[in-house]
Design a protein around this motif. Structure first.
Motif, PDB file in Angstrom:
ATOM      1  N   VAL A 111      -5.065  -4.718 -11.404  1.00 64.54           N
ATOM      2  CA  VAL A 111      -6.288  -3.908 -11.374  1.00 64.54           C
ATOM      3  C   VAL A 111      -7.352  -4.423 -12.332  1.00 64.54           C
ATOM      4  CG1 VAL A 111      -7.216  -1.560 -11.676  1.00 64.54           C
ATOM      5  CG2 VAL A 111      -4.910  -1.896 -10.727  1.00 64.54           C
ATOM      6  N   ASN A 112      -6.965  -4.687 -13.591  1.00 63.67           N
ATOM      7  CA  ASN A 112      -7.983  -5.039 -14.611  1.00 63.67           C
ATOM      8  C   ASN A 112      -7.506  -6.125 -15.560  1.00 63.67           C
ATOM      9  OD1 ASN A 112      -6.070  -3.444 -15.928  1.00 63.67           O
ATOM     10  ND2 ASN A 112      -7.592  -2.374 -17.189  1.00 63.67           N
ATOM     11  N   VAL A 136      -2.524   3.306  -9.625  1.00 62.48           N
ATOM     12  CA  VAL A 136      -3.750   2.486  -9.638  1.00 62.48           C
ATOM     13  C   VAL A 136      -3.564   1.172  -8.868  1.00 62.48           C
ATOM     14  CG1 VAL A 136      -4.684   3.521 -11.740  1.00 62.48           C
ATOM     15  CG2 VAL A 136      -3.215   1.489 -11.921  1.00 62.48           C
ATOM     16  N   LYS A 140      -6.603   0.671  -6.240  1.00 65.66           N
ATOM     17  CA  LYS A 140      -7.581  -0.390  -6.514  1.00 65.66           C
ATOM     18  C   LYS A 140      -8.121  -1.049  -5.239  1.00 65.66           C
ATOM     19  CE  LYS A 140      -9.543  -4.101  -8.467  1.00 65.66           C
ATOM     20  NZ  LYS A 140     -10.958  -4.071  -8.910  1.00 65.66           N
ATOM     21  N   HIS A 143     -10.332   1.372  -3.385  1.00 70.05           N
ATOM     22  CA  HIS A 143     -11.557   1.655  -4.155  1.00 70.05           C
ATOM     23  C   HIS A 143     -12.571   0.521  -3.993  1.00 70.05           C
ATOM     24  CE1 HIS A 143     -14.010   3.560  -7.194  1.00 70.05           C
ATOM     25  NE2 HIS A 143     -13.878   2.572  -8.057  1.00 70.05           N
ATOM     26  N   THR A 220      -6.200   6.624 -15.451  1.00 73.69           N
ATOM     27  CA  THR A 220      -6.811   6.115 -14.208  1.00 73.69           C
ATOM     28  C   THR A 220      -8.288   5.827 -14.440  1.00 73.69           C
ATOM     29  OG1 THR A 220      -5.235   7.345 -12.839  1.00 73.69           O
ATOM     30  CG2 THR A 220      -7.293   6.651 -11.778  1.00 73.69           C
ATOM     31  N   LEU A 224      -9.237   2.037 -13.951  1.00 74.40           N
ATOM     32  CA  LEU A 224      -9.861   1.760 -12.648  1.00 74.40           C
ATOM     33  C   LEU A 224     -11.362   2.071 -12.651  1.00 74.40           C
ATOM     34  CD1 LEU A 224      -9.535   0.859  -9.720  1.00 74.40           C
ATOM     35  CD2 LEU A 224      -8.700   3.159  -9.148  1.00 74.40           C
TER      36      LEU A 224
END
Ligand code: 2RA
Length: 340
Positions: A111-112, A136, A140, A143, A220, A224
């Protein structure tokens, strides 16, 4: 050229899985050491085909060690993580202690991963709560395609999330129901967990939410997108390993369930198991020991303009904790701590 790696809390469920996964994924280790509390000193733990004897965390000097994977409670982490960080060892911490510190990155690599670079702030990276991590990973890719407005999640969390004592309580309580005179009264949980479900994980807050539900909301948003509205109900169920989540998602724009399925099939860390027939979905028993975040029951929510429902299952000791921590170490090593 590899890394000098420390696993702190090596005799616990998550610590053991960290060692297993470091070996399974052949993380580039030049040297590895397993630390535990003094009462567990000398306990043997496995690292692939090797056996390590745990050393004393209290007297350990982290100087010269590259990465420390922490799998101990917040109270002990508060003592030893700053020590390790100040001695030049990057800490990847599985406790909740640092997750909400704005200076400390809270990472789920799918995700990150780009946020890992902020480890330099305090030489510490936080691992998310197990129930947040799998959620997540699923959210992800959706989103990115159709901007999520709101998430309503109900969790079905296994007892291994609480620890070894809870696993023993479920086992003995279940047996005790069938064996006269061997009844096991609730001790780890406030109510019987065998053949029961308990809508209470962690402590109650003034809002009426539990801290576990609060964690899912706050984490979250940090991992996210802070604009996403999240509401959670976290429930303990009589399952040994594997957290399940029923997730309702409302988007800014319409997303057809079939397109969502195609997106999820291509998403990192995700395995879609979704046939609209008996047995065509994932259950906790299927996920144990696996890396994947499994997704089933993908379908339109016709009660709102842009809604979907999904079912997400993952091994809470792996993606929910140890695997995510090792994946963070992989990103850290490849992007920030280049060796050789
Ligand atoms: C639990 N998520 O399942 C919490 C901590 N692992 O108990």
């Amino acid at each position: 050229m590899g890394y000098k790696v420390v696993v702190v809390g090596a005799t616990g469920n998550v610590g053991k899985e960290m060692l297993n996964i470091l070996a399974e994924r052949e993380f580039p280790v030049d040297e590895i050491t397993a630390l535990a509390s003094r009462k567990s000193l000398g306990t043997e733990v496995s690292f692939g085909d090797k056996t390590l004897k745990t050393k004393d965390l209290d007297t350990f000097d982290f100087t010269g060690w590259d990465i420390a994977l922490f799998a101990i409670g917040s109270d002990a982490t508060k003592i030893y993580a700053p020590k390790a960080a100040s001695q030049g060892c990057v800490v990847i911490d599985n406790s909740s202690l640092y997750r909400y510190d704005p200076q400390i990155p809270l990472i789920v690599p799918e995700v990150n991963a780009d946020q890992v670079v902020h480890y330099k702030n305090k030489n510490i990276i936080a691992n998310p709560n197990c129930s947040t991590a799998q959620m997540v990973v699923a959210l992800k890719p959706l989103h990115d395609r159709a901007r999520i407005k709101r998430v309503v999640v109900s969790t079905y969390q296994s007892v291994s999330g609480t620890g070894k004592e809870a696993i023993d309580e479920l086992w003995n309580q279940t047996k005790g129901i069938y064996v006269p005179g061997q009844e096991v009264k609730p001790s780890v949980y406030p109510k019987q967990i065998a053949f029961n479900v308990i809508p209470h994980i962690d402590v109650f807050l003034d809002s009426g939410d539990t801290k576990e539900e609060w964690k899912m909301v706050v984490e979250t948003k940090k991992i996210l997108d802070p604009k996403i509205k999240v509401t959670a109900t976290c429930v303990r169920v009589p399952v040994f390993v594997g957290h399940s989540e029923a997730i309702n998602i409302e988007f800014e724009d319409y997303l057809d369930w079939e397109e969502a399925t195609d997106i999820l099939r291509e998403a990192p860390g995700v395995l879609v198991v979704d046939k609209r027939e008996a047995g065509g979905y994932i259950t906790p028993i299927d996920c144990v020991g696996e890396y994947a975040t499994y997704i089933s029951r993908i379908r339109q929510d016709e009660t709102v303009e842009n809604g979907l429902n999904i079912w997400v299952v993952s091994d809470n000791l792996r993606k929910g904790a140890a695997l995510n921590a090792v994946q963070i170490a992989e990103v850290l090593g490849s992007r920030c701590l280049k060796k050789g």
